[in-house]
Motif scaffolding. Structure first.
Motif, PDB file in Angstrom:
ATOM      1  N   UNK A   1       0.858  -1.181   0.000  1.00  0.00           N
ATOM      2  CA  UNK A   1       0.000   0.000   0.000  1.00  0.00           C
ATOM      3  C   UNK A   1       0.899   1.238   0.000  1.00  0.00           C
ATOM      4  N   UNK A   2       0.469   2.260  -0.705  1.00  0.00           N
ATOM      5  CA  UNK A   2       1.165   3.546  -0.728  1.00  0.00           C
ATOM      6  C   UNK A   2       0.386   4.499   0.174  1.00  0.00           C
ATOM      7  N   UNK A   3       0.978   4.828   1.327  1.00  0.00           N
ATOM      8  CA  UNK A   3       0.329   5.665   2.331  1.00  0.00           C
ATOM      9  C   UNK A   3       0.722   7.125   2.164  1.00  0.00           C
ATOM     10  N   UNK A   4      -0.258   8.006   2.264  1.00  0.00           N
ATOM     11  CA  UNK A   4       0.005   9.430   2.385  1.00  0.00           C
ATOM     12  C   UNK A   4       0.510   9.677   3.799  1.00  0.00           C
ATOM     13  N   UNK A   5       1.659  10.325   3.942  1.00  0.00           N
ATOM     14  CA  UNK A   5       2.207  10.657   5.258  1.00  0.00           C
ATOM     15  C   UNK A   5       1.460  11.895   5.744  1.00  0.00           C
ATOM     16  N   UNK A   6       0.591  11.715   6.732  1.00  0.00           N
ATOM     17  CA  UNK A   6      -0.358  12.759   7.131  1.00  0.00           C
ATOM     18  C   UNK A   6      -0.196  13.114   8.606  1.00  0.00           C
ATOM     19  N   UNK A   7       0.537  14.193   8.890  1.00  0.00           N
ATOM     20  CA  UNK A   7       0.727  14.610  10.284  1.00  0.00           C
ATOM     21  C   UNK A   7      -0.571  15.127  10.899  1.00  0.00           C
ATOM     22  N   UNK A   8      -1.590  15.356  10.099  1.00  0.00           N
ATOM     23  CA  UNK A   8      -2.887  15.770  10.619  1.00  0.00           C
ATOM     24  C   UNK A   8      -3.767  14.601  11.031  1.00  0.00           C
ATOM     25  N   UNK A   9      -3.348  13.385  10.705  1.00  0.00           N
ATOM     26  CA  UNK A   9      -4.109  12.180  11.067  1.00  0.00           C
ATOM     27  C   UNK A   9      -3.528  11.599  12.351  1.00  0.00           C
ATOM     28  N   UNK A  10      -4.357  11.453  13.375  1.00  0.00           N
ATOM     29  CA  UNK A  10      -3.853  10.923  14.646  1.00  0.00           C
ATOM     30  C   UNK A  10      -3.495   9.450  14.538  1.00  0.00           C
ATOM     31  N   UNK A  11      -4.211   8.714  13.698  1.00  0.00           N
ATOM     32  CA  UNK A  11      -3.959   7.276  13.576  1.00  0.00           C
ATOM     33  C   UNK A  11      -3.830   6.871  12.109  1.00  0.00           C
ATOM     34  N   UNK A  12      -3.159   5.769  11.900  1.00  0.00           N
ATOM     35  CA  UNK A  12      -2.997   5.202  10.568  1.00  0.00           C
ATOM     36  C   UNK A  12      -4.282   4.478  10.196  1.00  0.00           C
TER      37      UNK A  12
END
Length: 149
Positions: A33-44
């Motif tokens: 899976x290609x994940x967007x690195x999202x510092x605004x998301x508390x959880x994966x």
């Protein structure tokens, strides 16, 4: 140990992504899976497109204590208790991160074709629960993005 990531030019401005092998032990599912690195998301969280790609049947999962929300509103949220994320380091080594992985599903009923298509393009999110295990460097000026420990 450095995990290379990349800027995806399909986003404006380009967004930081990382390639991850996801292993859902209890479901006997493994895939990239290609994940967007999202510092605004508390959880994966795995979102609809990748849930479908991996063939996850959410009826086999436990509901999360609460649904998660974002710009698109609330989504039905499930949890995989025994997930692992495998990252490939620059030196060829593999880094395993164990976690309780959230699985999110949007209610697509009642949406137009265009709305459904947009939701199905949303990337899964690598959230702070995993990001904070590393140092994140996101330097667009030098075209560098990586996770490091």
């Amino acid at each position: 140990m450095r995990i290379p990531c990349y800027f995806d030019p399909r986003f404006e401005p380009p967004a930081p992504f990382v390639r991850v092998t996801v292993d859902l032990k209890s479901l006997n599912i493994r895939g990239t899976i290609y994940f967007l690195i999202d510092t605004g998301a508390s959880t994966t969280v795995l979102l609809d497109k990748d849930v479908n790609f991996l063939g996850i049947d959410v009826r086999r999962l436990k509901r999360a204590e609460r649904d998660i929300g974002g710009i698109g509103g609330l989504i039905s949220t499930y949890v995989v208790e025994d997930a692992s994320l495998f990252f490939r380091a620059e030196d060829g080594g593999v880094v395993e991160e164990k976690l309780q992985l959230l699985v999110g599903r949007h209610d697509l009923s009642g949406l137009s074709y265009i709305e459904r298509a947009l939701i199905m393009r949303l990337p899964s999110l690598l959230g702070r629960d995993v990001i904070y295990r590393f140092k994140l460097v996101c330097d667009r000026y030098h075209n560098e993005v990586f996770l490091e420990r």
